[in-house]
Design a protein around this motif. Sequence first.
Motif, short mmCIF file in Angstrom:
data_model
loop_
_atom_site.label_atom_id
_atom_site.label_comp_id
_atom_site.label_asym_id
_atom_site.label_seq_id
_atom_site.Cartn_x
_atom_site.Cartn_y
_atom_site.Cartn_z
N ASN A 21 0.85 -1.17 0.00
CA ASN A 21 0.00 0.00 0.00
C ASN A 21 0.89 1.23 0.00
OD1 ASN A 21 -2.07 1.80 0.22
ND2 ASN A 21 -2.72 1.19 2.24
N MET A 22 0.85 2.00 -1.09
CA MET A 22 1.72 3.17 -1.22
C MET A 22 0.87 4.43 -1.12
SD MET A 22 4.19 4.28 -4.37
CE MET A 22 2.82 4.55 -5.47
N LYS A 23 1.32 5.37 -0.32
CA LYS A 23 0.62 6.64 -0.15
C LYS A 23 1.58 7.79 -0.37
CE LYS A 23 -3.33 4.95 1.35
NZ LYS A 23 -4.49 4.97 0.49
N ASN A 24 1.07 8.91 -0.84
CA ASN A 24 1.82 10.15 -1.01
C ASN A 24 3.07 10.02 -1.87
OD1 ASN A 24 0.05 11.79 0.51
ND2 ASN A 24 0.90 10.90 2.38
N ALA A 25 2.94 9.29 -2.97
CA ALA A 25 4.06 9.19 -3.92
C ALA A 25 4.09 10.43 -4.79
CB ALA A 25 3.90 7.95 -4.78
N SER A 26 5.25 10.74 -5.36
CA SER A 26 5.35 11.90 -6.24
C SER A 26 4.72 11.58 -7.58
CB SER A 26 6.81 12.32 -6.41
OG SER A 26 7.53 11.29 -7.04
N GLY A 27 4.23 12.60 -8.22
CA GLY A 27 3.61 12.44 -9.52
C GLY A 27 3.61 13.77 -10.24
N ARG A 28 2.86 13.86 -11.33
CA ARG A 28 2.80 15.10 -12.10
C ARG A 28 1.42 15.71 -11.97
NH1 ARG A 28 5.71 12.73 -17.33
NH2 ARG A 28 3.65 11.88 -17.56
N LEU A 29 1.37 17.01 -11.88
CA LEU A 29 0.11 17.73 -11.77
C LEU A 29 0.10 18.81 -12.85
CD1 LEU A 29 -2.49 18.21 -10.11
CD2 LEU A 29 -1.18 19.81 -8.73
N GLU A 30 -0.90 18.79 -13.70
CA GLU A 30 -1.04 19.79 -14.76
C GLU A 30 -1.77 21.01 -14.19
OE1 GLU A 30 -0.84 22.12 -17.57
OE2 GLU A 30 0.12 20.20 -17.93
N LEU A 31 -1.06 22.13 -14.11
CA LEU A 31 -1.60 23.33 -13.47
C LEU A 31 -2.41 24.21 -14.42
CD1 LEU A 31 1.57 24.31 -11.39
CD2 LEU A 31 -0.43 23.01 -10.64
N ASN A 32 -2.31 23.97 -15.71
CA ASN A 32 -3.02 24.81 -16.68
C ASN A 32 -4.04 23.97 -17.45
OD1 ASN A 32 -3.59 27.27 -17.88
ND2 ASN A 32 -2.07 27.01 -19.51
N GLN A 33 -4.76 23.16 -16.73
CA GLN A 33 -5.72 22.25 -17.35
C GLN A 33 -7.08 22.93 -17.49
OE1 GLN A 33 -6.71 18.59 -15.15
NE2 GLN A 33 -5.91 17.53 -16.94
N LEU A 34 -7.78 22.61 -18.57
CA LEU A 34 -9.11 23.15 -18.78
C LEU A 34 -10.02 22.72 -17.63
CD1 LEU A 34 -11.13 24.56 -20.76
CD2 LEU A 34 -11.63 22.26 -21.62
N PRO A 35 -10.63 23.66 -16.92
CA PRO A 35 -11.52 23.30 -15.81
C PRO A 35 -12.66 22.40 -16.28
CG PRO A 35 -10.98 25.63 -15.71
CD PRO A 35 -10.47 25.12 -17.04
N SER A 36 -13.02 21.45 -15.48
CA SER A 36 -14.03 20.45 -15.87
C SER A 36 -15.41 21.05 -16.08
CB SER A 36 -14.09 19.33 -14.83
OG SER A 36 -14.38 19.86 -13.56
N ARG A 37 -15.67 22.24 -15.54
CA ARG A 37 -17.01 22.85 -15.71
C ARG A 37 -17.29 23.20 -17.18
NH1 ARG A 37 -14.01 26.79 -13.04
NH2 ARG A 37 -13.70 28.74 -14.19
N TYR A 38 -16.23 23.23 -18.02
CA TYR A 38 -16.41 23.55 -19.44
C TYR A 38 -16.52 22.31 -20.32
CZ TYR A 38 -14.96 28.27 -18.05
OH TYR A 38 -14.87 29.49 -17.45
N TRP A 39 -16.35 21.15 -19.78
CA TRP A 39 -16.33 19.94 -20.60
C TRP A 39 -17.63 19.73 -21.37
CZ3 TRP A 39 -13.80 15.64 -17.11
CH2 TRP A 39 -12.46 15.98 -16.87
N ASP A 40 -18.75 20.14 -20.78
CA ASP A 40 -20.02 19.90 -21.45
C ASP A 40 -20.20 20.75 -22.71
OD1 ASP A 40 -20.33 22.30 -20.19
OD2 ASP A 40 -22.29 21.85 -19.31
N LEU A 41 -19.26 21.64 -23.00
CA LEU A 41 -19.32 22.42 -24.24
C LEU A 41 -18.98 21.56 -25.46
CD1 LEU A 41 -17.63 25.74 -23.06
CD2 LEU A 41 -20.08 25.30 -23.43
N GLY A 42 -18.38 20.41 -25.22
CA GLY A 42 -18.11 19.43 -26.27
C GLY A 42 -17.37 19.99 -27.46
N PRO A 43 -17.88 19.76 -28.70
CA PRO A 43 -17.17 20.18 -29.93
C PRO A 43 -16.94 21.69 -30.02
CG PRO A 43 -18.90 18.61 -30.45
CD PRO A 43 -19.08 18.98 -29.00
#
Length: 198
Positions: A21-43
């Motif tokens: 069981n591994m916790k708090n491992a390092s990873g990558r975080l995208e800081l300039n990602q499109l906010p999910s509230r806009y996803w429903d705009l689709g095409p």
Amino acid sequence: LTVQRDLGWNTVVEVGYVANNMKNASGRLELNQLPSRYWDLGPLLLRPISSPEVRAAGFSKPFAAFADNQPLWQALRPFPHMGNITDRFTSGKSSTYHAMNLRVQKRFADGLSFLVGYTSSKYITDSQWLPGAFGGSARVSANPALDKGLYRFDVTHRAAISYTYELPVGKGKKLLADAHPAVNALVGGWQISGLHHY
């Protein structure tokens, strides 16, 4: 946790449980990602910011120098004037691994030895690690737990069989036990071995 039992005939069976069981491992975080509230705009997200459809939906350039041919999704990013911004040293990634190992081993006796191993396991993680990288980027940086699932290289069932059989031919064996030394040099001491993975 492992339990081992001698079955006789130089044969041992072993059953084991393995967990990690591994916790708090390092990873990558995208800081300039499109906010999910806009996803429903689709095409519409793929349309240029200057298109009539985008303007009709009430969107405009985030700043004057924003190019007319840039897509709407770029304009809706937290930092629309930039591309990807990745933080490679975030923590909080986790994974769990559970496995049952079964092993049957016959030590060399009467010309035969074998080892049969079987593993049934499950590896679940919220970070799909890449070779040579710190870790996979979350698809939704604001909620990495959405990525939790089977690891891409998870192998639920794995079996391995190895064996060696010494042919009963030559000096001291069932066949040609009294053979001339020259004959024994040719036909004695041969083995058949194999290794199989499934």
